[in-house]
Design an enzyme around this catalytic site. Structure first.
Site, PDB file in Angstrom:
ATOM      1  N   LYS A 119       0.825  -1.207   0.000  1.00 28.59           N
ATOM      2  CA  LYS A 119       0.000   0.000   0.000  1.00 28.59           C
ATOM      3  C   LYS A 119       0.860   1.259   0.000  1.00 28.59           C
ATOM      4  CE  LYS A 119      -1.921  -1.590   3.830  1.00 28.59           C
ATOM      5  NZ  LYS A 119      -1.503  -3.003   3.844  1.00 28.59           N
ATOM      6  N   HIS A 129       4.557   0.616   6.470  1.00 27.42           N
ATOM      7  CA  HIS A 129       4.472   0.855   5.024  1.00 27.42           C
ATOM      8  C   HIS A 129       5.848   1.266   4.513  1.00 27.42           C
ATOM      9  CE1 HIS A 129      -0.132   1.789   5.360  1.00 27.42           C
ATOM     10  NE2 HIS A 129       0.197   0.615   5.845  1.00 27.42           N
TER      11      HIS A 129
HETATM   12  P1  GDP Z   1       2.149  -2.221   3.080  1.00 21.93           P
HETATM   13  O1  GDP Z   1       2.017  -2.474   4.541  1.00 21.93           O
HETATM   14  O2  GDP Z   1       0.968  -2.698   2.307  1.00 21.93           O
HETATM   15  O3  GDP Z   1       2.504  -0.801   2.738  1.00 21.93           O
HETATM   16  O4  GDP Z   1       3.367  -3.128   2.590  1.00 21.93           O
HETATM   17  P2  GDP Z   1       4.814  -3.295   3.299  1.00 21.93           P
HETATM   18  O5  GDP Z   1       5.601  -2.086   3.017  1.00 21.93           O
HETATM   19  O6  GDP Z   1       4.660  -3.726   4.714  1.00 21.93           O
HETATM   20  O7  GDP Z   1       5.363  -4.561   2.542  1.00 21.93           O
HETATM   21  C1  GDP Z   1       5.491  -4.558   1.162  1.00 21.93           C
HETATM   22  C2  GDP Z   1       6.956  -4.809   0.818  1.00 21.93           C
HETATM   23  O8  GDP Z   1       7.054  -5.086  -0.562  1.00 21.93           O
HETATM   24  C3  GDP Z   1       7.858  -3.616   1.050  1.00 21.93           C
HETATM   25  O9  GDP Z   1       9.108  -4.071   1.473  1.00 21.93           O
HETATM   26  C4  GDP Z   1       7.958  -2.959  -0.319  1.00 21.93           C
HETATM   27  O10 GDP Z   1       9.174  -2.256  -0.495  1.00 21.93           O
HETATM   28  C5  GDP Z   1       7.909  -4.154  -1.201  1.00 21.93           C
HETATM   29  N1  GDP Z   1       7.303  -3.999  -2.535  1.00 21.93           N
HETATM   30  C6  GDP Z   1       6.226  -3.249  -2.900  1.00 21.93           C
HETATM   31  N2  GDP Z   1       5.908  -3.486  -4.186  1.00 21.93           N
HETATM   32  C7  GDP Z   1       6.817  -4.401  -4.637  1.00 21.93           C
HETATM   33  C8  GDP Z   1       7.003  -5.082  -5.880  1.00 21.93           C
HETATM   34  O11 GDP Z   1       6.272  -4.905  -6.843  1.00 21.93           O
HETATM   35  N3  GDP Z   1       8.041  -5.966  -5.946  1.00 21.93           N
HETATM   36  C9  GDP Z   1       8.871  -6.227  -4.907  1.00 21.93           C
HETATM   37  N4  GDP Z   1       9.835  -7.100  -5.066  1.00 21.93           N
HETATM   38  N5  GDP Z   1       8.695  -5.607  -3.711  1.00 21.93           N
HETATM   39  C10 GDP Z   1       7.696  -4.722  -3.582  1.00 21.93           C
HETATM   40  P1  IMO Z   2       0.071  -2.958   7.285  1.00 16.42           P
HETATM   41  O1  IMO Z   2      -0.617  -1.613   7.307  1.00 16.42           O
HETATM   42  C1  IMO Z   2       0.082  -7.154   8.465  1.00 16.42           C
HETATM   43  C2  IMO Z   2      -2.068  -8.138  12.160  1.00 16.42           C
HETATM   44  C3  IMO Z   2      -1.227  -8.670  13.299  1.00 16.42           C
HETATM   45  C4  IMO Z   2      -2.262  -9.581  13.966  1.00 16.42           C
HETATM   46  C5  IMO Z   2      -3.560  -8.790  13.802  1.00 16.42           C
HETATM   47  C6  IMO Z   2      -3.947  -7.990  15.035  1.00 16.42           C
HETATM   48  O2  IMO Z   2       1.545  -2.853   7.265  1.00 16.42           O
HETATM   49  O3  IMO Z   2      -0.488  -3.838   6.211  1.00 16.42           O
HETATM   50  P2  IMO Z   2      -2.994  -5.734  16.084  1.00 16.42           P
HETATM   51  O4  IMO Z   2      -1.631  -5.391  16.598  1.00 16.42           O
HETATM   52  O5  IMO Z   2      -3.482  -4.846  14.990  1.00 16.42           O
HETATM   53  O6  IMO Z   2      -4.011  -5.872  17.183  1.00 16.42           O
HETATM   54  O7  IMO Z   2      -2.838  -7.231  15.483  1.00 16.42           O
HETATM   55  O8  IMO Z   2      -3.351  -7.937  12.709  1.00 16.42           O
HETATM   56  N1  IMO Z   2      -1.598  -6.836  11.619  1.00 16.42           N
HETATM   57  C7  IMO Z   2      -0.972  -6.702  10.442  1.00 16.42           C
HETATM   58  N2  IMO Z   2      -0.519  -7.628   9.573  1.00 16.42           N
HETATM   59  N3  IMO Z   2       0.227  -5.836   8.186  1.00 16.42           N
HETATM   60  C8  IMO Z   2      -0.242  -4.890   9.035  1.00 16.42           C
HETATM   61  O9  IMO Z   2      -0.259  -3.580   8.726  1.00 16.42           O
HETATM   62  C9  IMO Z   2      -0.830  -5.307  10.253  1.00 16.42           C
HETATM   63  N4  IMO Z   2      -1.352  -4.670  11.321  1.00 16.42           N
HETATM   64  C10 IMO Z   2      -1.825  -5.608  12.134  1.00 16.42           C
HETATM   65  O10 IMO Z   2      -0.110  -9.396  12.833  1.00 16.42           O
HETATM   66  O11 IMO Z   2      -2.399 -10.771  13.241  1.00 16.42           O
HETATM   67 MG    MG Z   3       3.068  -3.436   6.072  1.00 10.27          MG
END
Ligand code: GDP
Ligand code: IMO
Ligand code: MG
Length: 428
Positions: free
Chosen positions: A16, A41
């Protein structure tokens, strides 16, 4: 009506942050509407890796106002730390606005999160232990403290002392812990309160004024649809409304303002923490995806559970959110597999095959995936910027996902870096 909601379609970590950062180029405001620092994120710009927890991703772009909406639960010292981290990387944080109605994650919420998880034993939810559930519980129980309380020292002291009368009962009689001293709790948050005070305001007014001016406003979901308190795999969910309806509530805008709802869909599935996951791969392919995708949590560093894409839960996510388009992410991670599977239906414990998501957690827990298989691809295409530059089998896979979902693809992410994107239909 230029409000655009960006929502995770699975169990979080779909990418995201990266998608919002990209769309923010054409936006004036990015609003977080729920959750707190349970979110992580990641945005990668050249060699710079930014991990954001409470601050909306829009902060990275100097022309964008970053808003923490009323639906959030905010950990003040952690927020200050995040602002310092951003300033340290040369990113200005002056264009920040915090809702006076957002709730405060108090030190005791973190303690209770930890203690409750311990008490649950084998039934632990696997929370991030950031105090999120207890903070939302206090909000609903009408003994929460809000940002407007935090920034007024006398009022904060009064309300925190009153809240602690309840909390100390819980800590002592339920968990056998020592009671907390109100003065210590109050003193602990005083520096952050002072630092954050200038940013606290009526953010609903700000957001609505921006919308009235015709500006693009992005709503950045945290967590995701399958972790939504109402629509997720309850009780293995977070404690807020992460789906589209939550954006209006958590920001103070009318649903009539929403133009697009963009679902962020990872080309496979991951989940951190406990709960049902019909397409989970507990085999070498699962391990391969974890390692190739470096699937370790942004917030807690936990290994993410990984599996194939699940079109049953994705169709459900498309329905409850009303996706107008999707951003498919991490297509590059799947390169190198001979065969890729898509879950098109569930086989329930009684043998029934269904294409509809079961609205019953027990039934969902007993579901196994019915797959369709497609040929994989080998190529490295992170330099691709156009649909035609993707390998034919990768295009067929994306097209099949879109067809099964019944939603067009707006964007395909082909690498972690900011520019690793293929645009098909621009939502703004
Ligand atoms: P979010 O919580 O949905 O914002 O996602 P996170 O940042 O926690 O996890 C997504 C991971 O995937 C991060 O390390 C990003 O840098 C990485 N990422 C996002 N888009 C891509 C993609 O298209 N390819 C690869 N290899 N990594 C990606
Ligand atoms: P983003 O925004 C993945 C999961 C936790 C747990 C459940 C409840 O990066 O996608 P909490 O601490 O919210 O009460 O935990 O939700 N969880 C996530 N898993 N990405 C997240 O955020 C999360 N935020 C909470 O692992 O299973
Ligand atoms: Mg995340």
């Amino acid at each position: 009506m230029p409000a655009i909601i960006v929502i995770g379609a699975q169990w979080g970590d779909e990418g995201k942050g990266k998608i919002v950062d990209h769309l923010a180029e054409r936006a004036k405001m990015v609003v977080r509407y729920q959750g707190g620092n349970n979110a992580g994120h990641t945005v990668i710009i050249g060699n710079m890796v930014l991990k954001l927890h409470q601050v909306p991703t829009g902060i990275i772009r100097p022309h964008v106002a970053a808003v923490l909406g009323n639906g959030m639960v905010i950990n003040p010292p952690a927020l200050v730390e995040e602002l310092d981290m951003l300033e340290g990387k040369g990113i200005s944080t002056t264009n920040l606005h915090i809702s006076s109605n957002a709730h405060v994650v108090m030190p005791y919420h973190l303690m209770i999160d930890e203690l409750e998880e311990r008490l649950r034993g084998a039934r632990a939810l696997g929370t991030t232990k950031r105090g999120i559930g207890p903070a939302y519980a206090d909000k609903a129980a009408r003994r929460g403290l809000r940002m407007q309380d935090l920034i007024e020292p006398d009022r904060f002291a009064r309300r925190a002392t009153a809240a602690l009368e309840w909390i100390n009962l819980e800590l002592t009689s339920m968990f056998g812990e020592r009671p907390l001293a109100a003065e210590e709790v109050i003193a602990q948050y005083a520096p952050a309160a002072k630092r954050l005070a200038p940013f606290v305001t009526d953010t609903s007014l700000l957001i609505n004024n921006a919308l009235k001016r015709g500006e693009n406003v992005l709503f950045e979901g945290a967590q995701a649809t399958m972790l939504d308190i109402d629509f997720g795999t309850y009780p293995y969910v977070t404690s807020s409304s992460s789906s589209a309806g939550g954006a209006c509530l958590g920001a103070g805008v009318s649903p009539l303002m929403v133009k697009e709802v963009l679902g962020v869909v990872k080309t496979y599935t991951s989940r951190v923490g406990k709960g049902p996951f019909p397409t989970e791969l507990a085999d070498s392919t699962g391990d391969w995806i974890v390692e190739r995708g470096n699937e370790y949590g942004t917030t807690t560093g936990r290994r993410r559970r990984c599996g194939w894409i699940d079109l049953v839960s994705l169709r459900y996510a498309a329905r409850v959110n009303g996706f107008t388009g999707v951003a498919l992410t991490r297509l590059d991670v799947l390169s190198g597999l001979n065969e890729i599977k898509l879950c098109v239906a569930y086989r329930l414990a009684d043998g029934t095959i269904t294409e509809d998501y079961p609205m019953n957690t027990e039934v969902m827990s007993g579901a196994t995936a019915v797959y369709e298989a497609m040929p994989g691809w080998e190529d490295d295409f992170s330099a691709a910027r156009h649909w035609e530059e993707l390998p034919p089998n990768a295009r067929s896979y994306c097209q099949r996902v879109s067809d099964l979902l019944g939603v067009p693809i707006d964007l395909i992410s082909v690498g972690a870096e900011r520019n690793d994107l293929v645009g098909l239909r621009w939502p703004i």
